[in-house]
Design a protein around this motif. Structure first.
Motif, PDB file in Angstrom:
ATOM      1  N   VAL A 149      14.486  -0.999  17.990  1.00 54.69           N
ATOM      2  CA  VAL A 149      15.416  -2.133  18.012  1.00 54.69           C
ATOM      3  C   VAL A 149      16.423  -2.021  16.867  1.00 54.69           C
ATOM      4  CG1 VAL A 149      15.629  -4.639  17.804  1.00 54.69           C
ATOM      5  CG2 VAL A 149      13.703  -3.636  19.077  1.00 54.69           C
ATOM      6  N   ALA A 150      15.921  -1.812  15.654  1.00 61.41           N
ATOM      7  CA  ALA A 150      16.791  -1.745  14.480  1.00 61.41           C
ATOM      8  C   ALA A 150      16.074  -0.988  13.378  1.00 61.41           C
ATOM      9  CB  ALA A 150      17.154  -3.145  14.006  1.00 61.41           C
ATOM     10  N   VAL A 151      16.855  -0.252  12.596  1.00 64.54           N
ATOM     11  CA  VAL A 151      16.304   0.448  11.441  1.00 64.54           C
ATOM     12  C   VAL A 151      17.202   0.204  10.241  1.00 64.54           C
ATOM     13  CG1 VAL A 151      15.143   2.252  12.767  1.00 64.54           C
ATOM     14  CG2 VAL A 151      17.500   2.598  12.009  1.00 64.54           C
ATOM     15  N   ILE A 152      16.598   0.317   9.042  1.00 60.99           N
ATOM     16  CA  ILE A 152      17.364   0.161   7.808  1.00 60.99           C
ATOM     17  C   ILE A 152      16.906   1.222   6.833  1.00 60.99           C
ATOM     18  CG2 ILE A 152      15.750  -1.618   6.959  1.00 60.99           C
ATOM     19  CD1 ILE A 152      18.255  -2.914   5.593  1.00 60.99           C
ATOM     20  N   ASP A 153      17.868   1.929   6.273  1.00 59.63           N
ATOM     21  CA  ASP A 153      17.596   3.057   5.408  1.00 59.63           C
ATOM     22  C   ASP A 153      17.110   2.586   4.042  1.00 59.63           C
ATOM     23  OD1 ASP A 153      19.527   6.134   4.867  1.00 59.63           O
ATOM     24  OD2 ASP A 153      17.431   5.628   4.510  1.00 59.63           O
ATOM     25  N   SER A 154      16.423   3.484   3.338  1.00 61.68           N
ATOM     26  CA  SER A 154      15.921   3.145   2.011  1.00 61.68           C
ATOM     27  C   SER A 154      16.986   3.346   0.937  1.00 61.68           C
ATOM     28  CB  SER A 154      14.695   3.996   1.681  1.00 61.68           C
ATOM     29  OG  SER A 154      15.031   5.366   1.727  1.00 61.68           O
ATOM     30  N   ASP A 155      17.857   4.323   1.138  1.00 58.28           N
ATOM     31  CA  ASP A 155      18.800   4.690   0.084  1.00 58.28           C
ATOM     32  C   ASP A 155      19.964   3.714  -0.057  1.00 58.28           C
ATOM     33  OD1 ASP A 155      18.365   8.210   0.810  1.00 58.28           O
ATOM     34  OD2 ASP A 155      17.354   6.906  -0.642  1.00 58.28           O
ATOM     35  N   ASP A 156      20.704   3.546   1.028  1.00 55.57           N
ATOM     36  CA  ASP A 156      21.917   2.746   0.946  1.00 55.57           C
ATOM     37  C   ASP A 156      21.863   1.485   1.795  1.00 55.57           C
ATOM     38  OD1 ASP A 156      23.879   4.960   3.139  1.00 55.57           O
ATOM     39  OD2 ASP A 156      22.044   3.812   3.462  1.00 55.57           O
ATOM     40  N   GLY A 157      20.713   1.234   2.411  1.00 52.39           N
ATOM     41  CA  GLY A 157      20.590   0.034   3.229  1.00 52.39           C
ATOM     42  C   GLY A 157      21.375   0.086   4.514  1.00 52.39           C
ATOM     43  N   SER A 158      21.814   1.275   4.909  1.00 49.37           N
ATOM     44  CA  SER A 158      22.563   1.376   6.162  1.00 49.37           C
ATOM     45  C   SER A 158      21.644   1.038   7.328  1.00 49.37           C
ATOM     46  CB  SER A 158      23.150   2.774   6.326  1.00 49.37           C
ATOM     47  OG  SER A 158      22.124   3.746   6.322  1.00 49.37           O
ATOM     48  N   THR A 159      22.228   0.509   8.369  1.00 49.09           N
ATOM     49  CA  THR A 159      21.450   0.018   9.504  1.00 49.09           C
ATOM     50  C   THR A 159      21.920   0.634  10.816  1.00 49.09           C
ATOM     51  OG1 THR A 159      22.943  -1.874   9.764  1.00 49.09           O
ATOM     52  CG2 THR A 159      21.003  -2.195   8.364  1.00 49.09           C
ATOM     53  N   ASP A 160      21.067   0.561  11.799  1.00 51.02           N
ATOM     54  CA  ASP A 160      21.414   0.991  13.144  1.00 51.02           C
ATOM     55  C   ASP A 160      20.653   0.105  14.115  1.00 51.02           C
ATOM     56  OD1 ASP A 160      21.255   4.077  15.109  1.00 51.02           O
ATOM     57  OD2 ASP A 160      22.656   2.391  15.140  1.00 51.02           O
ATOM     58  N   TYR A 161      21.299  -0.166  15.249  1.00 50.74           N
ATOM     59  CA  TYR A 161      20.718  -1.066  16.238  1.00 50.74           C
ATOM     60  C   TYR A 161      20.818  -0.452  17.622  1.00 50.74           C
ATOM     61  CZ  TYR A 161      21.362  -4.610  12.584  1.00 50.74           C
ATOM     62  OH  TYR A 161      21.323  -5.314  11.400  1.00 50.74           O
ATOM     63  N   THR A 162      19.876  -0.787  18.459  1.00 46.67           N
ATOM     64  CA  THR A 162      20.021  -0.416  19.849  1.00 46.67           C
ATOM     65  C   THR A 162      21.136  -1.272  20.457  1.00 46.67           C
ATOM     66  OG1 THR A 162      18.787   0.019  21.886  1.00 46.67           O
ATOM     67  CG2 THR A 162      18.343  -2.068  20.788  1.00 46.67           C
ATOM     68  N   GLY A 219       0.772  -1.234   0.000  1.00 47.73           N
ATOM     69  CA  GLY A 219       0.000   0.000   0.000  1.00 47.73           C
ATOM     70  C   GLY A 219       0.803   1.283   0.000  1.00 47.73           C
ATOM     71  N   PHE A 220       2.115   1.177  -0.100  1.00 48.19           N
ATOM     72  CA  PHE A 220       2.952   2.381  -0.180  1.00 48.19           C
ATOM     73  C   PHE A 220       4.234   2.029  -0.927  1.00 48.19           C
ATOM     74  CE2 PHE A 220       6.147   1.354   3.130  1.00 48.19           C
ATOM     75  CZ  PHE A 220       5.519   0.294   3.765  1.00 48.19           C
ATOM     76  N   ALA A 221       5.012   3.058  -1.255  1.00 47.68           N
ATOM     77  CA  ALA A 221       6.242   2.879  -2.035  1.00 47.68           C
ATOM     78  C   ALA A 221       7.348   2.346  -1.125  1.00 47.68           C
ATOM     79  CB  ALA A 221       6.651   4.196  -2.676  1.00 47.68           C
ATOM     80  N   TYR A 222       7.291   1.067  -0.855  1.00 52.27           N
ATOM     81  CA  TYR A 222       8.131   0.432   0.157  1.00 52.27           C
ATOM     82  C   TYR A 222       9.618   0.769  -0.015  1.00 52.27           C
ATOM     83  CZ  TYR A 222      10.442  -3.261   2.800  1.00 52.27           C
ATOM     84  OH  TYR A 222      11.243  -3.953   3.671  1.00 52.27           O
ATOM     85  N   SER A 223      10.114   0.686  -1.240  1.00 55.35           N
ATOM     86  CA  SER A 223      11.555   0.823  -1.463  1.00 55.35           C
ATOM     87  C   SER A 223      12.077   2.208  -1.082  1.00 55.35           C
ATOM     88  CB  SER A 223      11.909   0.519  -2.918  1.00 55.35           C
ATOM     89  OG  SER A 223      11.265   1.446  -3.779  1.00 55.35           O
ATOM     90  N   SER A 224      11.199   3.187  -0.994  1.00 53.18           N
ATOM     91  CA  SER A 224      11.640   4.546  -0.671  1.00 53.18           C
ATOM     92  C   SER A 224      11.420   4.894   0.799  1.00 53.18           C
ATOM     93  CB  SER A 224      10.939   5.566  -1.559  1.00 53.18           C
ATOM     94  OG  SER A 224       9.547   5.568  -1.302  1.00 53.18           O
ATOM     95  N   TYR A 225      11.039   3.911   1.597  1.00 53.32           N
ATOM     96  CA  TYR A 225      10.776   4.146   3.014  1.00 53.32           C
ATOM     97  C   TYR A 225      11.863   3.546   3.900  1.00 53.32           C
ATOM     98  CZ  TYR A 225       6.094   6.141   2.710  1.00 53.32           C
ATOM     99  OH  TYR A 225       5.040   6.975   2.487  1.00 53.32           O
ATOM    100  N   CYS A 226      12.202   4.296   4.919  1.00 53.05           N
ATOM    101  CA  CYS A 226      12.987   3.761   6.013  1.00 53.05           C
ATOM    102  C   CYS A 226      12.107   2.758   6.755  1.00 53.05           C
ATOM    103  CB  CYS A 226      13.404   4.896   6.940  1.00 53.05           C
ATOM    104  SG  CYS A 226      13.978   4.411   8.572  1.00 53.05           S
ATOM    105  N   MET A 227      12.678   1.626   7.128  1.00 50.78           N
ATOM    106  CA  MET A 227      11.916   0.597   7.836  1.00 50.78           C
ATOM    107  C   MET A 227      12.583   0.290   9.174  1.00 50.78           C
ATOM    108  SD  MET A 227       9.371  -0.043   5.881  1.00 50.78           S
ATOM    109  CE  MET A 227       8.722  -1.447   6.783  1.00 50.78           C
TER     110      MET A 227
END
Length: 122
Positions: free
Chosen positions: A47-60, A25-33
């Motif tokens: 807990v964790a996030v992954i960017d839409s542009d370069d797939g960079s991640t961050d974790y608690t 229901g939305f433009a998934y590839s352009s969203y931070c998840m």
């Protein structure tokens, strides 16, 4: 917009579990998840996030080295691979989405949320 989590359950300490989130229901590839969790009686935390542009991640900090977030833009799916689970990982886990207009971070205000999947570690 729909975010549907799956893969939760009960597991013994030290074991693995894999959570999945199906997005539509939305433009998934352009969203931070991101994955968030709310332990019983406590506030929700990122807990964790992954960017839409370069797939960079961050974790608690508490999950670094144990959890891995990944995304498949072709399948509009998000995964959280969890290993070496601990009782303190027990929580309701939520998948969330944030437009790329916003900063992709653990403390960002995410726009769309799933209903959650329960993870219990004993």
């Amino acid at each position: 917009v729909q975010l549907v989590e799956s893969g939760g359950g009960s597991v013994q300490a030290g074991g693995p579990l894999r959570l999945s989130c199906a997005a539509s229901g939305f433009a998934y590839s352009s969203y931070c998840m991101g994955w968030f969790r709310q332990p019983p009686g406590k506030e929700r935390e990122g807990v964790a996030v992954i960017d839409s542009d370069d797939g960079s991640t961050d974790y608690t900090d508490s999950v670094k080295g144990r959890f891995t977030i990944s995304r498949d833009n072709a399948k509009n799916s998000l995964t959280l691979q969890m290993t070496d689970l601990k009782p303190e990982d027990t929580a309701m886990y939520y998948c969330a989405a944030l437009s790329a207009d916003g900063r992709c971070g653990l403390r960002s205000v995410f726009q769309f949320w799933g209903q959650g999947t329960q993870v219990t570690v004993s």
